[in-house]
Design an enzyme around this catalytic site. Structure first.
Site, mmCIF file in Angstrom:
data_model
loop_
_atom_site.group_PDB
_atom_site.id
_atom_site.type_symbol
_atom_site.label_atom_id
_atom_site.label_comp_id
_atom_site.label_asym_id
_atom_site.label_seq_id
_atom_site.Cartn_x
_atom_site.Cartn_y
_atom_site.Cartn_z
ATOM 1 N N SER A 106 0.796 -1.231 0.000
ATOM 2 C CA SER A 106 0.000 0.000 0.000
ATOM 3 C C SER A 106 0.825 1.275 0.000
ATOM 4 C CB SER A 106 -0.953 0.019 1.194
ATOM 5 O OG SER A 106 -1.981 -0.915 0.978
ATOM 6 N N LYS B 35 0.366 3.393 -2.975
ATOM 7 C CA LYS B 35 -0.839 4.215 -3.154
ATOM 8 C C LYS B 35 -0.550 5.715 -3.075
ATOM 9 C CE LYS B 35 -3.528 0.323 -1.482
ATOM 10 N NZ LYS B 35 -4.320 -0.265 -0.370
ATOM 11 N N TYR C 142 -3.946 -2.932 -10.080
ATOM 12 C CA TYR C 142 -3.816 -2.687 -8.628
ATOM 13 C C TYR C 142 -2.907 -3.735 -7.965
ATOM 14 C CZ TYR C 142 -5.189 -2.624 -3.702
ATOM 15 O OH TYR C 142 -5.157 -2.619 -2.328
ATOM 16 N N TYR D 232 -4.606 3.834 8.039
ATOM 17 C CA TYR D 232 -5.963 3.295 8.243
ATOM 18 C C TYR D 232 -6.474 3.668 9.631
ATOM 19 C CZ TYR D 232 -3.734 0.831 4.494
ATOM 20 O OH TYR D 232 -3.024 0.555 3.374
ATOM 21 N N VAL E 82 1.263 -3.634 3.879
ATOM 22 C CA VAL E 82 1.290 -4.915 4.599
ATOM 23 C C VAL E 82 2.566 -5.724 4.362
ATOM 24 C CG1 VAL E 82 -1.188 -5.260 4.958
ATOM 25 C CG2 VAL E 82 -0.126 -6.065 2.845
HETATM 26 N N1 GLN Z 1 -2.353 -5.340 -1.846
HETATM 27 C C1 GLN Z 1 -2.803 -5.263 -0.490
HETATM 28 C C2 GLN Z 1 -4.301 -5.488 -0.399
HETATM 29 O O1 GLN Z 1 -4.988 -5.006 -1.236
HETATM 30 C C3 GLN Z 1 -2.430 -3.941 0.092
HETATM 31 C C4 GLN Z 1 -2.929 -3.741 1.515
HETATM 32 C C5 GLN Z 1 -1.987 -2.963 2.371
HETATM 33 O O2 GLN Z 1 -0.787 -2.879 2.130
HETATM 34 N N2 GLN Z 1 -2.497 -2.455 3.463
HETATM 35 O O3 GLN Z 1 -4.795 -6.131 0.476
#
Ligand code: GLN
Length: 309
Positions: free
Chosen positions: A64, A67, A191, A243, A261
């Protein structure tokens, strides 16, 4: 040794020895292979010095953290029209939550929760083939980090493609409201692949420089985005980048930050530094456990919190 050099070295050493390391993500099977003992830290300061320690040159799955960069690209393509498709309020719920989407008619709360990031990816994809959109994202990362060797870990992307049922649900749900324009599988393909970009702490800290220096890459002098855009991306990182752990991160670290993650965090000390940290073990909100602790220690020692010493 400068104050920054000794701080980075000592923090990395301390983190290497800590027994509490969080839990490595397993819901994307390929990520479960990460070594929970890994720890890397890299800082690029205003003079372009790169200070790093631990496993700062080991590539990991940025997930993420990507993003931040897809948001930057999408804003560059459609400007403020992006905000018709995605909000900019903290969600207060998990990164992969679906609950708010129904009440808010398919408009995700912000560009960093999964639903929001999928909507942003869809904006980048419109008018292009998936391969072109993905190439655009990857080249942007290579350009920002000044490193053409950055690649996508195909095994991670395939692993998430096989098991990403929840992201599929989010995308289909948004599609039912008309928030996703392209075929869901195309959007998700892009994505999953941009989440699977592999970078080291050093590369990531380099890529984040424009956010620390008013939109400008300090070594080339190139203006990546206008200063007000950099400032606003930082604001969204501060309020939404972790988050439902964003409040805790602001409280402890006091910097705009974006987690993934894979255990990476990009943190920005405006005017002072771009920082990347990596430790694969996560806390309950899916943010790097030791990454956060290391950043708290670093901002305390350097007096970098945006809220004052
Ligand atoms: N590719 C992961 C997902 O969509 C990214 C989530 C994350 O890094 N928090 O679950």
């Amino acid at each position: 040794m400068s104050q920054l050099e000794s701080a980075v070295k000592e923090i990395a050493e301390e983190m290497r020895q800590r027994p509490d390391r969080g839990e490595v993500a397993t819901y994307i099977p390929e990520l479960a292979r990460a070594d929970p003992n890994a720890f890397g830290l890299a800082v690029v300061d205003a003079d372009g010095n790169v200070v790093y320690a631990g496993d700062a040159d080991t590539p990991f799955s940025i997930q993420s953290v990507s993003k931040v960069f897809t948001l930057t690209i999408a804003l560059g393509m459609v400007g403020d029209r992006l905000w018709n498709r995605v909000g900019r309020e903290p969600s207060g719920s998990a990164f992969n939550s679906i609950v708010q989407l129904e009440r808010e008619r398919g408009i995700p709360r912000n560009p960093f929760i999964n639903a929001g990031a999928i909507a942003v990816t869809d904006v980048i994809l419109s008018g292009h083939q998936p391969r072109e959109a993905l190439g655009e994202i990857l080249r942007f990362m290579q350009f920002l980090a000044d490193d053409p060797s950055i690649t996508i870990d195909k095994a991670v992307a395939a692993s998430e493609n096989r098991t990403g049922f929840r992201n599929r649900a989010l995308a289909n749900y948004m599609k039912s409201f008309g928030v996703i324009e392209n075929p869901v599988d195309f959007t998700l393909g892009v994505y999953f692949h941009h989440c699977a970009i592999a970078m080291s702490c050093r590369q990531l800290a380099m890529a984040g420089r424009f956010l620390a220096y008013r939109g400008r890459n300090p070594s080339t002098g190139l203006q990546v985005v206008q200063p007000d855009r950099a400032r606003r991306i930082n604001a969204i990182m501060l309020t939404c980048g972790h988050y439902d752990g964003s409040g805790e991160f602001a409280y402890h670290v006091g910097l705009p930050g974006k987690s993934g993650v894979g255990g990476g965090i990009l943190a920005i000390a405006p005017g002072k530094a771009s920082i990347a940290v990596w430790s694969p073990g996560l806390d309950a909100a899916g943010n790097s456990h030791l990454g956060r602790i290391a950043l708290e220690e670093l901002t305390k020692r350097m007096g970098w919190s945006i809220f004052g010493a």
